[in-house]
Enzyme design. Structure first.
Site, short mmCIF file in Angstrom:
data_model
loop_
_atom_site.label_atom_id
_atom_site.label_comp_id
_atom_site.label_asym_id
_atom_site.label_seq_id
_atom_site.Cartn_x
_atom_site.Cartn_y
_atom_site.Cartn_z
N ALA A 1 0.80 -1.23 0.00
CA ALA A 1 0.00 0.00 0.00
C ALA A 1 0.83 1.28 0.00
CB ALA A 1 -0.95 -0.01 1.20
N ARG B 1 3.40 9.66 -11.73
CA ARG B 1 2.45 10.58 -12.37
C ARG B 1 3.04 11.98 -12.50
NH1 ARG B 1 -1.40 7.80 -9.19
NH2 ARG B 1 -1.49 9.42 -7.61
N GLU C 1 10.82 -5.52 -3.44
CA GLU C 1 9.76 -6.20 -2.68
C GLU C 1 10.21 -7.64 -2.37
OE1 GLU C 1 6.81 -5.76 -1.15
OE2 GLU C 1 6.77 -7.95 -0.88
N CYS D 1 -6.38 -6.54 3.82
CA CYS D 1 -7.66 -6.52 4.54
C CYS D 1 -8.66 -7.48 3.92
CB CYS D 1 -8.27 -5.13 4.52
SG CYS D 1 -7.13 -3.84 5.01
N VAL E 1 15.62 -6.44 1.11
CA VAL E 1 16.67 -5.53 1.58
C VAL E 1 17.11 -6.00 2.96
CG1 VAL E 1 17.23 -3.17 2.24
CG2 VAL E 1 15.86 -3.61 0.19
N ASP F 1 2.63 0.92 7.58
CA ASP F 1 2.54 0.19 8.85
C ASP F 1 3.84 0.17 9.63
OD1 ASP F 1 -0.04 -0.34 8.07
OD2 ASP F 1 0.23 -2.51 7.85
N TYR G 1 -31.94 12.26 7.30
CA TYR G 1 -32.97 11.36 7.81
C TYR G 1 -33.97 10.99 6.73
CZ TYR G 1 -37.58 10.10 9.48
OH TYR G 1 -38.80 9.47 9.60
N TRP H 1 -34.22 10.94 14.88
CA TRP H 1 -32.96 11.36 15.48
C TRP H 1 -31.93 10.29 15.16
CZ3 TRP H 1 -31.73 15.79 18.28
CH2 TRP H 1 -32.79 16.59 18.68
N ARG I 1 -27.54 13.35 23.02
CA ARG I 1 -28.53 13.98 23.91
C ARG I 1 -28.46 13.39 25.31
NH1 ARG I 1 -34.25 13.56 21.13
NH2 ARG I 1 -34.89 14.50 23.11
#
Lengths: 450, 450
Positions: free
Chosen positions: A13, A24, A35, A45, A83, A285, A428, A436, A444
């Site tokens: 990631a 880019r 890698e 995930c 590495v 990570d 809603y 609510w 509340r």
């Protein structure tokens, strides 16, 4: 800067987000990605869903393969390249590949994106076959193959964090008898125990045997194959074991190179993703970030954070200027039909920080009570006494429950009070919410205690 | 103050929220509620689902009946009592009940919660049978009975707002042939036309015949029964007609009493829900509120706002001190399988306000692409050039799409920039979101234009 060479250690990631961003912006930049495994840019995930059989095709978890990066992005991705050392003075990395250890590559800028690995304490039997952590795509494939080839009957998951619970569900889906050992009073100790108890119950409901408040001690093995898991109270037969005790940052390379570490031995970086060592960056990570509520260093290993940090590092490495502002501790998971989410600070953290807080929990419905599919939702909200400041939230509930945590994550970032939350103009309609919203109903009730 | 008499005109969301709050704080307060219809505290928003057959029991839409309020809350609720005049000097209301018009009641404090009613232009044939607006519970029951008794074949919905679209779906569910006439280029003109087009398509997909950019002109009737709807382009046969051209505040009573009005003839109130006339308050669909982004008066008729305003009025009427801070224009609906949400300002509004804005639309997925049930989601995000301030969002997509609007509603309230939105620590797991939440993907694209 656009002509110097960037070496990236790690092709998942963070590493590949950075590499893609740099490409880019700088079409001619020399980008080398090293890698260790055979895979790039995969969704770790997603692996529990692959193992559980919800997703058939492992390739669907791979966003872009090494070949795609090489062919379409002209990024020199070398898989199977581990590495083994970083020389920050000579600006070189030493590499092991196909048994050879005499390779090295020079860098002008280095990005360390080595990820994390499942924690396993140094206990007897830890090296036996059949004990698996889940981190790389390869590890996911190995678990699935092990199940198919060995047809294990009894599975033990050691530890009740997100991966442990998602794997417990996956193994139940594969018709294994699953036991889970958890040191804490309830599973998922990123929740307070009262909310964790709801998740514990969801696991029992699908047939997982929970052993709570129980200490893992050792593995038993025969002929190098795991046979049982030993706790301080019992011995559980195990044909397969999943390590679910969280992860540790892969920071040994950085540490050996004299790069400064932070909490939990994660690599220390600033908000540009620069380490304290010149020309060396880190993301994902393997690094520590900042908790935006406390301002303190914080370690979290999540795909979304790794992706974002990779993009930030890539932006800064390609002449841009971007900051990663830290996290507020948001996480979400789905265990069977139960959605679980949390953000901000939990009671244990607040006690350690000496906050004067109050907490309130409400049980209501995900939709208007009369609308088909209105499910249970429990919302726990925490606020600071006096100031009324919102401090955290935990949600457990049925379909549609969990993503509400994002309202709180946003409100925490804006340093809203509980009253501010009540005042929000949330959406809603009967298919989506009671009149609510549950988070406002909780607010509340909490307001009365602040 | 706790001994004086409160009279409330209107027994639905705002009126009964206020009455209930006052009762909780002041157990002995004299509270009189005058309700024109036979019902209290019902969910008007639920009626399309009742008419469509998704909900069988009309009683499930009633949160609390008049008898419950009388027996359990000791609130003097009088149904079938229509207030026909307010005398703000003498502090009395004049009432029509069972044909009598000589009744009056004194008040010390008056709360006007008269709601809104469906708009119908003064066109030929407007009084014919078979033409229905949907506002009160009684109107919902009448529509359902009309369908059951008259078995209409052809339905025409005039107007493509939320109620019009929800009713179009309900009538399709009841196997009617449904046509919908809309003055605008696309249905749902609270969205920009590019996003409205996605909703138009969703309606076509379930078989609704859309007549867009077409002007409603008149009804044709025979023997007092509606037969057809006439537009500037055609005549559509109609056994039943639903008015979906929005609502107008029921403010005639207030206006006749000399109480100051605001935009769209809604009653003007301050943030405590006080009108400009001493001892007279107002809340719910009959009042104007404030748009928190523009600071300008704004009219919106929504159950959630009415409930909140009722609570605010009730708090202030029972010795407390609460403010209603206004809205940011959030609304959500579900049309067939398509979820639709909006908040903030749309392009038309921004052009009127001379904002220098940019908009960006992205199409992505509600979940990780490989996760079962990952559906389409289109997010349009609007921000101010220069400042980078977030101004609005519109979302159309499959299950799980719409509630994301609350992230934006929260961010708008906190006056976040588009960069702030990108920086949010939103929740991610494959069953809930791609690794970048769709709203953040949209924000990343929008940022390039600001």
């Amino acid at each position: 800067m656009s002509k110097d060479r960037i070496v990236i250690i790690g092709g998942d990631a963070a590493g590949m987000s950075a590499a893609s961003k740099i490409r880019r912006v700088n079409p001619d930049r020399d980008i080398l990605v090293l890698e260790k495994t055979a895979h790039t840019s995969y969704s770790a995930c997603g692996m529990p869903y692959y193992i559980g059989g919800l997703i058939d095709d492992i390739d669907s978890l791979v966003a872009r393969s090494p070949a795609t990066f090489r062919d379409k992005y002209a990024i020199d991705v070398r898989t199977g390249h581990e590495v083994v050392a970083i020389d920050p003075i000579a600006q070189r990395v030493m590499i092991r590949h196909n048994g050879r250890a005499d390779i090295s590559e020079a860098f002008d800028q280095l990005l360390i994106a080595t990820g994390a690995c499942p924690y396993c304490p140094d206990v007897p039997g830890a090296g036996a076959d059949g004990i698996f952590g889940l981190s790389t795509l390869a590890s996911g494939i190995r678990i699935k193959e092990f199940i198919e080839q060995n047809k294990p009957k009894n599975a033990v998951v050691v530890g009740g964090g997100y991966i442990g619970l998602e794997m417990a569900e996956a193994l139940v889906r594969q018709n294994l008898k699953v036991s889970l050992i958890q040191l804490g009073r309830e599973v998922m100790d990123t929740l307070d125990p009262d909310m964790g108890a709801l998740v514990s119950q969801a696991l029992r409901d699908i047939g997982v045997n929970l052993y709570l408040s129980e200490e893992f001690e050792a593995f038993e093995s025969t002929n190098g194959k795991v046979q049982a898991v030993v706790t301080n109270q019992r011995t559980l037969p195990a044909d397969i074991v999943i390590l679910g005790m969280g992860v540790r940052p892969n920071s040994k390379l950085a540490e050996a190179a004299g790069i400064e570490l932070s909490v939990k031995n994660a690599i220390k970086v600033d908000d540009r993703m620069r380490t304290a060592t010149a020309n060396i960056w880190a993301a994902g990570d393997c690094v520590a970030t900042v908790h935006r509520l406390t301002g303190q260093p914080f370690y979290v290993a999540l795909g979304t954070v790794a992706n974002k940090q990779g993009l930030i590092a890539g932006t800064n490495l390609s002449g841009g200027d971007a900051c990663f502002p830290g996290v507020v501790g948001t996480a979400v998971s789905k265990i069977c039909k139960v959605e679980v989410a949390r953000t901000g600070l939990q009671e244990k953290e607040l006690q350690n920080l000496d906050f004067d807080y109050a907490a309130e929990t409400v049980k209501t419905r995900t939709r208007a009570g009369y609308y088909p599919g209105a499910g249970r939702i429990t919302v726990k909200l925490i606020g600071e006494k006096g100031s009324g400041r919102l401090l955290g939230a935990q949600i457990v509930g049925m379909e549609g429950a969990a993503k509400r945590i994002d309202i709180i994550a946003t409100a925490l970032t804006a340093r809203m009070t509980v009253t501010d939350l009540i005042d929000l103009d949330l959406s809603y309609a009967p298919p989506f919410s009671p009149v609510w919203d549950p988070v406002q109903t909780a607010a509340r009730q909490l307001l009365k205690k602040l």
